[in-house]
Design a protein around this motif. Structure first.
Motif, PDB file in Angstrom:
ATOM      1  N   SER A  71       0.839  -1.201   0.000  1.00  0.00           N
ATOM      2  CA  SER A  71       0.000   0.000   0.000  1.00  0.00           C
ATOM      3  C   SER A  71       0.867   1.241   0.000  1.00  0.00           C
ATOM      4  O   SER A  71       1.836   1.332   0.749  1.00  0.00           O
ATOM      5  N   ALA A  72       0.486   2.176  -0.839  1.00  0.00           N
ATOM      6  CA  ALA A  72       1.158   3.474  -0.886  1.00  0.00           C
ATOM      7  C   ALA A  72       0.166   4.539  -0.429  1.00  0.00           C
ATOM      8  O   ALA A  72      -1.023   4.459  -0.746  1.00  0.00           O
ATOM      9  N   PRO A  73       0.638   5.549   0.311  1.00  0.00           N
ATOM     10  CA  PRO A  73      -0.287   6.566   0.828  1.00  0.00           C
ATOM     11  C   PRO A  73      -0.840   7.492  -0.253  1.00  0.00           C
ATOM     12  O   PRO A  73      -1.887   8.108  -0.063  1.00  0.00           O
ATOM     13  N   ASN A  74      -0.128   7.596  -1.378  1.00  0.00           N
ATOM     14  CA  ASN A  74      -0.559   8.481  -2.457  1.00  0.00           C
ATOM     15  C   ASN A  74       0.137   8.070  -3.752  1.00  0.00           C
ATOM     16  O   ASN A  74       1.016   7.204  -3.750  1.00  0.00           O
ATOM     17  N   ARG A  75      -0.262   8.699  -4.834  1.00  0.00           N
ATOM     18  CA  ARG A  75       0.302   8.347  -6.139  1.00  0.00           C
ATOM     19  C   ARG A  75       1.775   8.733  -6.257  1.00  0.00           C
ATOM     20  O   ARG A  75       2.540   8.044  -6.937  1.00  0.00           O
ATOM     21  N   ALA A  76       2.172   9.804  -5.598  1.00  0.00           N
ATOM     22  CA  ALA A  76       3.582  10.195  -5.630  1.00  0.00           C
ATOM     23  C   ALA A  76       4.462   9.107  -5.020  1.00  0.00           C
ATOM     24  O   ALA A  76       5.581   8.865  -5.489  1.00  0.00           O
ATOM     25  N   ALA A  77       3.975   8.435  -3.987  1.00  0.00           N
ATOM     26  CA  ALA A  77       4.737   7.343  -3.370  1.00  0.00           C
ATOM     27  C   ALA A  77       4.850   6.152  -4.317  1.00  0.00           C
ATOM     28  O   ALA A  77       5.879   5.478  -4.347  1.00  0.00           O
ATOM     29  N   TYR A  82       8.523   3.104  -7.786  1.00  0.00           N
ATOM     30  CA  TYR A  82       8.924   2.609  -9.100  1.00  0.00           C
ATOM     31  C   TYR A  82      10.326   3.102  -9.466  1.00  0.00           C
ATOM     32  O   TYR A  82      11.177   2.309  -9.885  1.00  0.00           O
ATOM     33  N   ALA A  83      10.571   4.387  -9.286  1.00  0.00           N
ATOM     34  CA  ALA A  83      11.887   4.956  -9.608  1.00  0.00           C
ATOM     35  C   ALA A  83      12.983   4.316  -8.753  1.00  0.00           C
ATOM     36  O   ALA A  83      14.046   3.951  -9.261  1.00  0.00           O
ATOM     37  N   ALA A  84      12.722   4.159  -7.463  1.00  0.00           N
ATOM     38  CA  ALA A  84      13.716   3.564  -6.566  1.00  0.00           C
ATOM     39  C   ALA A  84      13.954   2.096  -6.905  1.00  0.00           C
ATOM     40  O   ALA A  84      15.094   1.618  -6.880  1.00  0.00           O
ATOM     41  N   ALA A  85      12.890   1.366  -7.227  1.00  0.00           N
ATOM     42  CA  ALA A  85      13.020  -0.055  -7.545  1.00  0.00           C
ATOM     43  C   ALA A  85      13.820  -0.257  -8.831  1.00  0.00           C
ATOM     44  O   ALA A  85      14.684  -1.139  -8.902  1.00  0.00           O
ATOM     45  N   ILE A  86      13.560   0.550  -9.841  1.00  0.00           N
ATOM     46  CA  ILE A  86      14.313   0.450 -11.098  1.00  0.00           C
ATOM     47  C   ILE A  86      15.773   0.823 -10.857  1.00  0.00           C
ATOM     48  O   ILE A  86      16.688   0.134 -11.318  1.00  0.00           O
ATOM     49  N   PRO A  95       4.799   0.437 -15.631  1.00  0.00           N
ATOM     50  CA  PRO A  95       5.109   1.718 -14.997  1.00  0.00           C
ATOM     51  C   PRO A  95       3.907   2.278 -14.242  1.00  0.00           C
ATOM     52  O   PRO A  95       2.783   1.799 -14.404  1.00  0.00           O
ATOM     53  N   PRO A  96       4.142   3.303 -13.423  1.00  0.00           N
ATOM     54  CA  PRO A  96       3.040   3.900 -12.661  1.00  0.00           C
ATOM     55  C   PRO A  96       1.905   4.358 -13.571  1.00  0.00           C
ATOM     56  O   PRO A  96       2.146   4.931 -14.639  1.00  0.00           O
ATOM     57  N   GLY A  97       0.703   4.069 -13.141  1.00  0.00           N
ATOM     58  CA  GLY A  97      -0.454   4.505 -13.902  1.00  0.00           C
ATOM     59  C   GLY A  97      -1.729   3.899 -13.357  1.00  0.00           C
ATOM     60  O   GLY A  97      -1.706   3.018 -12.500  1.00  0.00           O
ATOM     61  N   LEU A  98      -2.840   4.395 -13.880  1.00  0.00           N
ATOM     62  CA  LEU A  98      -4.145   3.871 -13.490  1.00  0.00           C
ATOM     63  C   LEU A  98      -4.343   2.479 -14.089  1.00  0.00           C
ATOM     64  O   LEU A  98      -3.926   2.216 -15.213  1.00  0.00           O
ATOM     65  N   ARG A  99      -5.006   1.626 -13.329  1.00  0.00           N
ATOM     66  CA  ARG A  99      -5.387   0.285 -13.780  1.00  0.00           C
ATOM     67  C   ARG A  99      -6.911   0.181 -13.593  1.00  0.00           C
ATOM     68  O   ARG A  99      -7.400  -0.455 -12.669  1.00  0.00           O
ATOM     69  N   VAL A 122       0.700   0.176  -4.692  1.00  0.00           N
ATOM     70  CA  VAL A 122      -0.633   0.572  -5.145  1.00  0.00           C
ATOM     71  C   VAL A 122      -1.241   1.613  -4.215  1.00  0.00           C
ATOM     72  O   VAL A 122      -1.097   1.534  -2.997  1.00  0.00           O
ATOM     73  N   CYS A 123      -1.909   2.569  -4.820  1.00  0.00           N
ATOM     74  CA  CYS A 123      -2.696   3.573  -4.096  1.00  0.00           C
ATOM     75  C   CYS A 123      -4.126   3.474  -4.620  1.00  0.00           C
ATOM     76  O   CYS A 123      -4.357   3.529  -5.828  1.00  0.00           O
ATOM     77  N   HIS A 124      -5.078   3.315  -3.711  1.00  0.00           N
ATOM     78  CA  HIS A 124      -6.481   3.186  -4.095  1.00  0.00           C
ATOM     79  C   HIS A 124      -7.220   4.517  -4.070  1.00  0.00           C
ATOM     80  O   HIS A 124      -8.330   4.605  -4.585  1.00  0.00           O
ATOM     81  N   ALA A 125      -6.611   5.536  -3.496  1.00  0.00           N
ATOM     82  CA  ALA A 125      -7.285   6.825  -3.333  1.00  0.00           C
ATOM     83  C   ALA A 125      -7.267   7.629  -4.638  1.00  0.00           C
ATOM     84  O   ALA A 125      -6.344   7.507  -5.432  1.00  0.00           O
ATOM     85  N   PRO A 126      -8.283   8.468  -4.810  1.00  0.00           N
ATOM     86  CA  PRO A 126      -8.248   9.373  -5.961  1.00  0.00           C
ATOM     87  C   PRO A 126      -7.112  10.387  -5.807  1.00  0.00           C
ATOM     88  O   PRO A 126      -6.636  10.612  -4.702  1.00  0.00           O
ATOM     89  N   GLU A 127      -6.721  10.961  -6.915  1.00  0.00           N
ATOM     90  CA  GLU A 127      -5.607  11.921  -6.882  1.00  0.00           C
ATOM     91  C   GLU A 127      -5.968  13.133  -6.084  1.00  0.00           C
ATOM     92  O   GLU A 127      -7.066  13.607  -6.044  1.00  0.00           O
TER      93      GLU A 127
END
Length: 127
Positions: A71-77, A82-86, A95-99, A122-127
């Motif tokens: 779980s991520a607290p927001n989309r920026a996380a 993703y950037a840190a993992a790569i 890559p990061p994006g809506l599913r 994953v972040c489930h909250a709206p932007e």
């Protein structure tokens, strides 16, 4: 009440995998809480407040892989994960994006860890 307490996975190369997870999960507030040598080799426990992900020696799985979603607290996380993992040697698996096939605000990124496991933020909250 029943709930998942922790997950443990084996790694083919413990130092490489530990470095990957420490870097990739840092943007999600997950860090190493303990390391020790157990009966089967090196073990590390990672988590936010307490360990819930355990990695250790044991060799690469054969015949399948694991999918872990954090779980991520927001989309920026999610983006930072993703950037840190790569940067830590992970391989792109989405890559990061809506599913939207999951639901309208399901925002996630996927990478393969050094053993080929599918790791997601994953972040489930709206932007």
């Amino acid at each position: 009440m029943s709930a998942l307490d922790h997950v443990a996975i084996s790694t083919a190369d413990y130092p490489t995998s530990l470095a990957f997870y420490e870097k990739a999960l840092a943007p999600l507030g997950i860090k190493t809480h303990m390391k020790f040598e157990g009966e089967e080799g090196n073990v590390a426990g990672l988590g936010s407040e307490q360990p819930f992900l355990w990695i250790g020696d044991g060799g690469k799985l054969t015949g399948g892989r694991v999918h872990l979603a954090f779980s991520a607290p927001n989309r920026a996380a999610v983006d930072a994960f993703y950037a840190a993992a790569i940067a830590a040697g992970g391989k792109d698996n989405g890559p990061p994006g809506l599913r939207p096939h999951y639901h309208a605000t399901y925002y996630a990124a996927f990478v393969y860890d050094p053993d080929g496991h599918n790791i997601e933020a994953v972040c489930h909250a709206p932007e």
